[in-house]
Design a protein around this motif. Structure first.
Motif, PDB file in Angstrom:
ATOM      1  N   ILE A   1      -5.668   2.560   5.703  1.00 36.68           N
ATOM      2  CA  ILE A   1      -6.218   1.224   5.465  1.00 36.68           C
ATOM      3  C   ILE A   1      -6.636   0.570   6.788  1.00 36.68           C
ATOM      4  N   VAL A   2      -7.724  -0.206   6.711  1.00 37.74           N
ATOM      5  CA  VAL A   2      -8.194  -0.973   7.870  1.00 37.74           C
ATOM      6  C   VAL A   2      -7.763  -2.418   7.663  1.00 37.74           C
ATOM      7  N   MET A   3      -7.040  -2.956   8.659  1.00 31.10           N
ATOM      8  CA  MET A   3      -6.580  -4.339   8.579  1.00 31.10           C
ATOM      9  C   MET A   3      -7.175  -5.143   9.740  1.00 31.10           C
ATOM     10  N   HIS A   4      -7.206  -6.458   9.579  1.00 31.39           N
ATOM     11  CA  HIS A   4      -7.695  -7.369  10.631  1.00 31.39           C
ATOM     12  C   HIS A   4      -7.186  -8.740  10.212  1.00 31.39           C
ATOM     13  N   CYS A   5      -6.674  -9.535  11.171  1.00 29.78           N
ATOM     14  CA  CYS A   5      -6.137 -10.836  10.732  1.00 29.78           C
ATOM     15  C   CYS A   5      -7.257 -11.853  10.525  1.00 29.78           C
ATOM     16  N   LEU A   6      -8.457 -11.525  10.970  1.00 30.36           N
ATOM     17  CA  LEU A   6      -9.626 -12.387  10.827  1.00 30.36           C
ATOM     18  C   LEU A   6      -9.445 -13.694  11.632  1.00 30.36           C
ATOM     19  N   PRO A   7     -10.447 -14.333  12.149  1.00 29.13           N
ATOM     20  CA  PRO A   7     -11.845 -14.000  11.948  1.00 29.13           C
ATOM     21  C   PRO A   7     -12.255 -12.755  12.750  1.00 29.13           C
ATOM     22  N   ARG A   8     -13.181 -11.994  12.183  1.00 30.38           N
ATOM     23  CA  ARG A   8     -13.678 -10.805  12.873  1.00 30.38           C
ATOM     24  C   ARG A   8     -14.925 -11.168  13.669  1.00 30.38           C
ATOM     25  N   THR A   9     -15.228 -10.336  14.617  1.00 25.25           N
ATOM     26  CA  THR A   9     -16.528 -10.438  15.292  1.00 25.25           C
ATOM     27  C   THR A   9     -17.136  -9.040  15.258  1.00 25.25           C
ATOM     28  N   GLU A  10     -17.768  -8.633  16.338  1.00 25.98           N
ATOM     29  CA  GLU A  10     -18.526  -7.376  16.258  1.00 25.98           C
ATOM     30  C   GLU A  10     -17.680  -6.109  16.167  1.00 25.98           C
ATOM     31  N   GLU A  11     -16.359  -6.241  16.419  1.00 26.06           N
ATOM     32  CA  GLU A  11     -15.512  -5.036  16.372  1.00 26.06           C
ATOM     33  C   GLU A  11     -15.358  -4.485  14.949  1.00 26.06           C
ATOM     34  N   LEU A  12     -15.679  -5.311  13.956  1.00 30.89           N
ATOM     35  CA  LEU A  12     -15.502  -4.881  12.555  1.00 30.89           C
ATOM     36  C   LEU A  12     -16.763  -5.236  11.764  1.00 30.89           C
ATOM     37  N   PRO A  13     -17.782  -4.328  11.791  1.00 26.32           N
ATOM     38  CA  PRO A  13     -19.060  -4.650  11.136  1.00 26.32           C
ATOM     39  C   PRO A  13     -18.919  -4.785   9.614  1.00 26.32           C
TER      40      PRO A  13
ATOM     41  N   GLU B   1       0.813  -1.216   0.000  1.00 30.48           N
ATOM     42  CA  GLU B   1       0.000   0.000   0.000  1.00 30.48           C
ATOM     43  C   GLU B   1       0.846   1.266   0.000  1.00 30.48           C
ATOM     44  N   PHE B   2       1.894   1.272   0.866  1.00 27.94           N
ATOM     45  CA  PHE B   2       2.639   2.506   1.124  1.00 27.94           C
ATOM     46  C   PHE B   2       4.101   2.434   0.661  1.00 27.94           C
ATOM     47  N   GLY B   3       4.521   1.289   0.125  1.00 27.30           N
ATOM     48  CA  GLY B   3       5.915   1.151  -0.327  1.00 27.30           C
ATOM     49  C   GLY B   3       6.848   0.626   0.759  1.00 27.30           C
ATOM     50  N   CYS B   4       6.579   0.981   2.034  1.00 25.60           N
ATOM     51  CA  CYS B   4       7.385   0.436   3.133  1.00 25.60           C
ATOM     52  C   CYS B   4       6.645   0.583   4.456  1.00 25.60           C
ATOM     53  N   VAL B   5       7.129  -0.154   5.444  1.00 26.31           N
ATOM     54  CA  VAL B   5       6.483  -0.130   6.770  1.00 26.31           C
ATOM     55  C   VAL B   5       7.087   0.992   7.622  1.00 26.31           C
ATOM     56  N   SER B   6       8.356   1.316   7.345  1.00 26.23           N
ATOM     57  CA  SER B   6       8.994   2.420   8.083  1.00 26.23           C
ATOM     58  C   SER B   6       8.194   3.704   7.857  1.00 26.23           C
ATOM     59  N   ASN B   7       8.268   4.589   8.848  1.00 24.35           N
ATOM     60  CA  ASN B   7       7.616   5.915   8.793  1.00 24.35           C
ATOM     61  C   ASN B   7       6.094   5.861   8.850  1.00 24.35           C
ATOM     62  N   ARG B   8       5.530   4.729   9.219  1.00 26.60           N
ATOM     63  CA  ARG B   8       4.058   4.646   9.247  1.00 26.60           C
ATOM     64  C   ARG B   8       3.524   5.007  10.631  1.00 26.60           C
ATOM     65  N   LYS B   9       2.289   5.500  10.626  1.00 27.81           N
ATOM     66  CA  LYS B   9       1.562   5.775  11.868  1.00 27.81           C
ATOM     67  C   LYS B   9       0.458   4.728  11.964  1.00 27.81           C
ATOM     68  N   ILE B  10       0.533   3.944  13.016  1.00 28.11           N
ATOM     69  CA  ILE B  10      -0.286   2.729  13.085  1.00 28.11           C
ATOM     70  C   ILE B  10      -1.008   2.670  14.430  1.00 28.11           C
ATOM     71  N   ALA B  11      -2.284   2.286  14.420  1.00 29.98           N
ATOM     72  CA  ALA B  11      -2.976   1.974  15.682  1.00 29.98           C
ATOM     73  C   ALA B  11      -3.360   0.503  15.670  1.00 29.98           C
ATOM     74  N   VAL B  12      -3.143  -0.170  16.800  1.00 31.83           N
ATOM     75  CA  VAL B  12      -3.597  -1.548  16.965  1.00 31.83           C
ATOM     76  C   VAL B  12      -4.680  -1.499  18.040  1.00 31.83           C
ATOM     77  N   VAL B  13      -5.876  -1.953  17.672  1.00 32.87           N
ATOM     78  CA  VAL B  13      -7.061  -1.692  18.495  1.00 32.87           C
ATOM     79  C   VAL B  13      -7.826  -2.984  18.756  1.00 32.87           C
ATOM     80  N   GLY B  14      -8.080  -3.302  20.016  1.00 31.41           N
ATOM     81  CA  GLY B  14      -8.901  -4.490  20.312  1.00 31.41           C
ATOM     82  C   GLY B  14      -8.442  -5.190  21.568  1.00 31.41           C
ATOM     83  N   GLY B  15      -8.730  -6.478  21.667  1.00 33.56           N
ATOM     84  CA  GLY B  15      -8.335  -7.270  22.837  1.00 33.56           C
ATOM     85  C   GLY B  15      -6.875  -7.668  22.689  1.00 33.56           C
TER      86      GLY B  15
END
Ligand code: NCD
Length: 369
Positions: free
Chosen positions: A248-260, A133-147
């Motif tokens: 971009i929205v990512m999720h490793c799946l399986p999803r539950t209600e956190e990702l409608p 998506e962005f060419g590289c992972v360096s310099n990214r701003k990332i949130a990891v959200v959930g359990g």
């Protein structure tokens, strides 16, 4: 290390051309898939990757079909699997099971998820998706959200970020579901900027990547707490309206209600493309590990544990150490105890298998010191 990650990515790029066809690169190889825990994407994408490369597969998707009912040890099963196949892919419920398997096997072992600790191939898929998506992972701003507390996918993703530069990371989770402190410590030690406790709505406009993690409803004893958790970690259109269009929205799946499911229709959703990347990434890993002298893939953090060598480790015939983690392989597997502890020159000892603190009960025999 970073070079190995780049090699995996470059090989994955090469594998893209075979992802819908078949090539005989591994037609002399047998891949053994040992899935002691359920899996949909990981097992099927490994098997699909093996078949696309022309390899044969042996293994199981449910351990009830094995002799686990006779308490056969994991160590013995691994000995057999390494006699029957050229490479082992294993998912197991015990923390550190993959390290134990790697210590026993004389073929490479790929960790397809161990306990709550690591899921390194998922992290490689995640980074490859971000790179696409962005060419590289360096310099990214990332949130990891959930359990976050018990998510091995989230832990491996975060640990893997230590290999990239200038990453800003927000960790957002319900109360008492925080990321493991050892992971946060390693992130900070390796220069990742970590912010905990922010609200998603306040930071979403800054993000390149919103990585959503399953809320793990089964770990909430109180349903009102779970409802609150959904408020904190659930993704809504409101968040996406505030986000940059390229986020971009990512999720490793399986999803539950956190990702409608209505999020699927937005231009931000990448989780199905992410899961589809499982095949070329795992083709690359199978190819590199069986033909290019790459060794076992267990961790992708900086403290890599290699294979046991008599010079480095201290066989403990009379165990005077124990691991404080009750789900560690060391408590379930008689043979694991032989190799503890790892390093007697440090004041604080870590378990070889799960990295948790060790307790000493006595003094080791001087032969081992
Ligand atoms: C995992 C699952 O299916 O449980 N998802 C995945 O591998 N894509 C998550 C996990 O192993 O933690």
């Amino acid at each position: 290390d970073r070079c190995a990650i780049e090699l995996v990515f470059e090989t994955t790029d090469e594998m893209q051309r075979y992802r819908k066809s078949r090539v005989g690169l591994l037609d002399d190889q047998i891949v053994c898939t040992l899935f002691f825990e359920p899996s949909m994407r990981t097992r099927l994408s490994f098997e699909s990757a093996a078949k696309r490369l022309g390899a044969s597969i042996v293994g199981f998707s449910d351990p009830v079909t094995t002799r686990i009912n006779l308490n056969e040890s994991l160590a013995d099963m691994i000995r057999m699997a390494s006699a029957y196949a050229n490479i082992i892919v294993m998912r197991h419920w015990l923390d550190g099971a993959a390290q134990l398997a790697a210590d026993i096997a004389d073929v490479p072992v790929i960790n397809a998820g161990d306990g709550t600790l690591h899921h390194p191939t998922q992290a490689l898929i995640d980074f490859y998706t971000i790179r696409q998506e962005f060419g590289c992972v360096s310099n990214r701003k990332i949130a990891v959200v959930g359990g976050l507390q018990n998510s091995r996918a989230a832990a491996s993703f975060c640990l893997g970020l230590t290999h990239f530069e200038n990453v800003q990371l927000w960790l957002i989770n319900p109360d008492k579901h925080d990321m493991r402190p050892d992971v946060v410590h390693l992130l900070q030690k390796n220069g990742v900027t970590v912010v905990e406790g922010e609200k998603l709505e306040n930071i979403v406009s800054n993000l390149d990547v919103l990585y959503v993690v399953r809320l793990q409803k089964e770990r909430f004893s109180d349903i009102t707490e779970y409802e609150k958790a959904k408020e904190i970690c659930g993704v809504t259109n409101y968040h996406l309206q505030k986000a940059a269009p390229k986020m971009i929205v990512m999720h490793c799946l399986p999803r539950t209600e956190e990702l409608p499911i209505h999020i699927d229709d937005t231009s931000n959703a990448r989780y199905f493309a992410q899961a589809a990347n499982g095949v070329p990434i795992r083709m690359a890993l199978l190819k590199l590990l069986t033909t290019h002298g790459m060794h076992t893939l267990n961790y992708i953090n900086k403290s890599t544990h290699g294979k046991i060598s008599a010079k480095q480790f201290f066989p403990m015939q009379k165990p005077s150490w124990s691991c404080t983690n009750k789900n560690c392989a060391v408590h379930a597997e008689e043979e694991a105890i032989r190799y503890l502890p790892q390093n007697v020159s440090e004041i604080n000892f870590k378990c070889r298998y799960c990295d948790q603190p060790m307790k000493q009960h006595g003094v080791a025999h001087h032969d081992y010191c």
